[in-house]
Design a protein around this motif. Structure first.
Motif, PDB file in Angstrom:
ATOM      1  N   GLU A  64       0.916  -1.103  -0.091  1.00  0.00           N
ATOM      2  CA  GLU A  64      -0.107   0.045   0.029  1.00  0.00           C
ATOM      3  C   GLU A  64       0.962   1.349  -0.072  1.00  0.00           C
ATOM      4  O   GLU A  64       1.956   1.073   0.697  1.00  0.00           O
ATOM      5  N   LYS A  82       1.383   2.632  -7.057  1.00  0.00           N
ATOM      6  CA  LYS A  82       0.962   2.034  -8.276  1.00  0.00           C
ATOM      7  C   LYS A  82       0.010   2.723  -8.988  1.00  0.00           C
ATOM      8  O   LYS A  82       0.201   2.726 -10.135  1.00  0.00           O
ATOM      9  N   GLU A 139      -7.387  -4.979  -8.456  1.00  0.00           N
ATOM     10  CA  GLU A 139      -8.165  -6.127  -7.691  1.00  0.00           C
ATOM     11  C   GLU A 139      -7.863  -5.749  -6.111  1.00  0.00           C
ATOM     12  O   GLU A 139      -6.910  -5.153  -5.740  1.00  0.00           O
ATOM     13  N   PRO A 140      -8.806  -6.435  -5.226  1.00  0.00           N
ATOM     14  CA  PRO A 140      -9.899  -6.892  -5.608  1.00  0.00           C
ATOM     15  C   PRO A 140     -10.939  -5.878  -6.055  1.00  0.00           C
ATOM     16  O   PRO A 140     -10.814  -4.714  -6.108  1.00  0.00           O
ATOM     17  N   ARG A 183     -14.749  -7.039  -2.739  1.00  0.00           N
ATOM     18  CA  ARG A 183     -13.868  -6.229  -1.983  1.00  0.00           C
ATOM     19  C   ARG A 183     -14.144  -5.432  -0.940  1.00  0.00           C
ATOM     20  O   ARG A 183     -13.661  -5.294   0.056  1.00  0.00           O
ATOM     21  N   VAL A 206     -12.309  -5.561   2.617  1.00  0.00           N
ATOM     22  CA  VAL A 206     -11.728  -4.571   2.971  1.00  0.00           C
ATOM     23  C   VAL A 206     -12.329  -3.584   4.113  1.00  0.00           C
ATOM     24  O   VAL A 206     -11.879  -3.049   4.895  1.00  0.00           O
ATOM     25  N   PHE A 218     -10.379 -13.294  -2.335  1.00  0.00           N
ATOM     26  CA  PHE A 218      -9.541 -12.693  -3.334  1.00  0.00           C
ATOM     27  C   PHE A 218      -9.583 -13.449  -4.525  1.00  0.00           C
ATOM     28  O   PHE A 218      -9.551 -12.760  -5.617  1.00  0.00           O
ATOM     29  N   ARG A 256     -10.913 -12.523  -8.530  1.00  0.00           N
ATOM     30  CA  ARG A 256      -9.812 -12.636  -9.417  1.00  0.00           C
ATOM     31  C   ARG A 256     -10.399 -13.641 -10.681  1.00  0.00           C
ATOM     32  O   ARG A 256     -10.320 -13.163 -11.833  1.00  0.00           O
ATOM     33  N   ARG A 274      -2.520  -4.892  -8.949  1.00  0.00           N
ATOM     34  CA  ARG A 274      -2.466  -6.182  -8.293  1.00  0.00           C
ATOM     35  C   ARG A 274      -3.004  -7.282  -9.262  1.00  0.00           C
ATOM     36  O   ARG A 274      -3.985  -7.267  -9.794  1.00  0.00           O
ATOM     37  N   SER A 276      -0.355 -10.907  -5.641  1.00  0.00           N
ATOM     38  CA  SER A 276      -0.783 -10.309  -4.256  1.00  0.00           C
ATOM     39  C   SER A 276      -1.264 -11.376  -3.248  1.00  0.00           C
ATOM     40  O   SER A 276      -0.933 -11.323  -2.071  1.00  0.00           O
ATOM     41  N   SER A 277      -1.814 -12.584  -3.815  1.00  0.00           N
ATOM     42  CA  SER A 277      -2.338 -13.357  -3.069  1.00  0.00           C
ATOM     43  C   SER A 277      -1.059 -14.446  -2.440  1.00  0.00           C
ATOM     44  O   SER A 277      -1.083 -14.759  -1.296  1.00  0.00           O
ATOM     45  N   TYR A 315       0.463 -11.850   0.112  1.00  0.00           N
ATOM     46  CA  TYR A 315      -0.211 -11.263   1.563  1.00  0.00           C
ATOM     47  C   TYR A 315      -0.938 -12.452   2.075  1.00  0.00           C
ATOM     48  O   TYR A 315      -0.630 -12.552   3.202  1.00  0.00           O
ATOM     49  N   GLN A 316      -1.465 -13.507   1.287  1.00  0.00           N
ATOM     50  CA  GLN A 316      -2.097 -14.565   1.981  1.00  0.00           C
ATOM     51  C   GLN A 316      -0.910 -15.738   2.314  1.00  0.00           C
ATOM     52  O   GLN A 316      -0.997 -16.259   3.510  1.00  0.00           O
ATOM     53  N   MET A 365      -6.950  -4.226   5.947  1.00  0.00           N
ATOM     54  CA  MET A 365      -5.822  -4.441   5.769  1.00  0.00           C
ATOM     55  C   MET A 365      -4.759  -3.531   6.139  1.00  0.00           C
ATOM     56  O   MET A 365      -3.604  -4.032   6.349  1.00  0.00           O
TER      57      MET A 365
HETATM   58  P1  TMP Z   1      -5.434  -1.971  -2.783  1.00  0.00           P
HETATM   59  O1  TMP Z   1      -5.752  -1.280  -1.506  1.00  0.00           O
HETATM   60  O2  TMP Z   1      -4.045  -2.099  -2.923  1.00  0.00           O
HETATM   61  O3  TMP Z   1      -6.146  -1.984  -3.889  1.00  0.00           O
HETATM   62  O4  TMP Z   1      -5.524  -3.444  -2.231  1.00  0.00           O
HETATM   63  C1  TMP Z   1      -6.394  -3.890  -1.421  1.00  0.00           C
HETATM   64  C2  TMP Z   1      -5.791  -4.868  -0.041  1.00  0.00           C
HETATM   65  O5  TMP Z   1      -6.121  -6.119  -0.288  1.00  0.00           O
HETATM   66  C3  TMP Z   1      -4.244  -4.580   0.177  1.00  0.00           C
HETATM   67  O6  TMP Z   1      -4.112  -4.498   1.495  1.00  0.00           O
HETATM   68  C4  TMP Z   1      -3.689  -5.641  -0.555  1.00  0.00           C
HETATM   69  C5  TMP Z   1      -4.676  -6.841  -0.459  1.00  0.00           C
HETATM   70  N1  TMP Z   1      -4.632  -7.769  -1.057  1.00  0.00           N
HETATM   71  C6  TMP Z   1      -4.516  -9.289  -0.618  1.00  0.00           C
HETATM   72  O7  TMP Z   1      -4.066  -9.117   0.522  1.00  0.00           O
HETATM   73  N2  TMP Z   1      -4.217 -10.259  -1.630  1.00  0.00           N
HETATM   74  C7  TMP Z   1      -4.774 -10.147  -2.778  1.00  0.00           C
HETATM   75  O8  TMP Z   1      -4.783 -11.124  -3.513  1.00  0.00           O
HETATM   76  C8  TMP Z   1      -5.020  -8.822  -3.307  1.00  0.00           C
HETATM   77  C9  TMP Z   1      -5.425  -8.694  -4.713  1.00  0.00           C
HETATM   78  C10 TMP Z   1      -5.043  -7.829  -2.317  1.00  0.00           C
END
Ligand code: TMP
Length: 215
Positions: A18, A22, A45-46, A56, A60, A77, A81, A103, A107-108, A111-112, A164
């Motif tokens: 974040e 981007k 995404e999402p 989303r 979020v 997520f 996608r 994204r 990202s998955s 992050y995951q 997040m």
């Molecule tokens: P963004 O704010 O950059 O649009 O992304 C939303 C949040 O979701 C950001 O904290 C990253 C997270 N994210 C994941 O954890 N896994 C994923 O697969 C995607 C696409 C986003």
């Protein structure tokens, strides 16, 4: 549903923490491509579809979302996608468009898989099931030091940080390290950009990498 693969369009994903810049760089790249006469589609995404935007919101913004387990998060997520690929990205690629996505599946993975510590095999399987055979031709990682990305989140306009964004510094440090690790393992697809450069320098570096791709 299998996804038809296109050899004409190009899919470019943007990744990073974040506050890595981007969305600014996606808009700048879209302008360069349009000036060349290329048709560009930008998405995120999402989200990016009506179903995806609803997902989303659950991930979020849902106030109860703090109780969401990591596995649920991964599936949500992936669901967003899967819809985006079939409804938006694959049809655009078939029309030879250049798709820029804020994204994608990495990202998955980061992050995951890495930051939330889910086992990597199921994360990869679910990722690949969601995208079919639609993979990015190029992935730009905007790399910024963790402290800087947290500072940018805090400075961001009005909103309170979302679910997040409320994660701690260790989480975001894992995210950053995760992207660098992925990029190191797949240098042919990834291009890491130093996100502490000026906006114009970053724009120039990305444009150079993209020109190579579409030449
Ligand atoms: P963004 O704010 O950059 O649009 O992304 C939303 C949040 O979701 C950001 O904290 C990253 C997270 N994210 C994941 O954890 N896994 C994923 O697969 C995607 C696409 C986003």
């Amino acid at each position: 549903m299998p996804v038809k693969h296109s050899t004409h369009g190009k899919l470019i994903s943007f990744e990073g923490s974040e506050g890595s810049g981007k969305s600014t760089q996606i808009a700048l790249l879209a302008k360069h491509l349009q000036l060349l006469g290329r048709e560009v589609l930008t998405t995120r995404e999402p989200g990016g579809t009506e179903i995806g935007e609803q997902i989303r919101n659950i991930i979020v913004h849902n106030s109860k979302g703090d109780e969401m387990c990591a596995e649920t998060e991964l599936f949500l997520f992936a669901a967003s996608r899967a819809q985006l690929v079939r409804e938006v990205i694959a049809p655009a690629l078939l029309k030879s468009k250049i798709v820029l996505t804020d994204r994608f599946l990495d990202s998955s993975t980061v992050y995951q898989g890495i930051a939330r510590n889910l086992a990597s095999d199921p994360v990869q399987q679910i990722n690949h099931f969601a995208v079919g055979n639609v993979m990015p031709d190029l992935t730009i990682v905007l790399d910024v030091p963790t402290e800087l990305s947290l500072e940018r989140i805090r400075r961001r306009a009005s909103d309170l940080p979302d679910r997040m964004e409320r994660e701690n510094i260790e989480f975001f440090a894992k995210v950053r390290a995760g992207y660098l690790l992925l990029a190191e393992g797949m240098p042919q697809r990834f291009h890491v950009v130093d996100g502490t450069q000026t906006e114009a320098e970053i724009e120039k570096e990305i444009w150079k990498a993209v020109q190579k791709l579409i030449a």
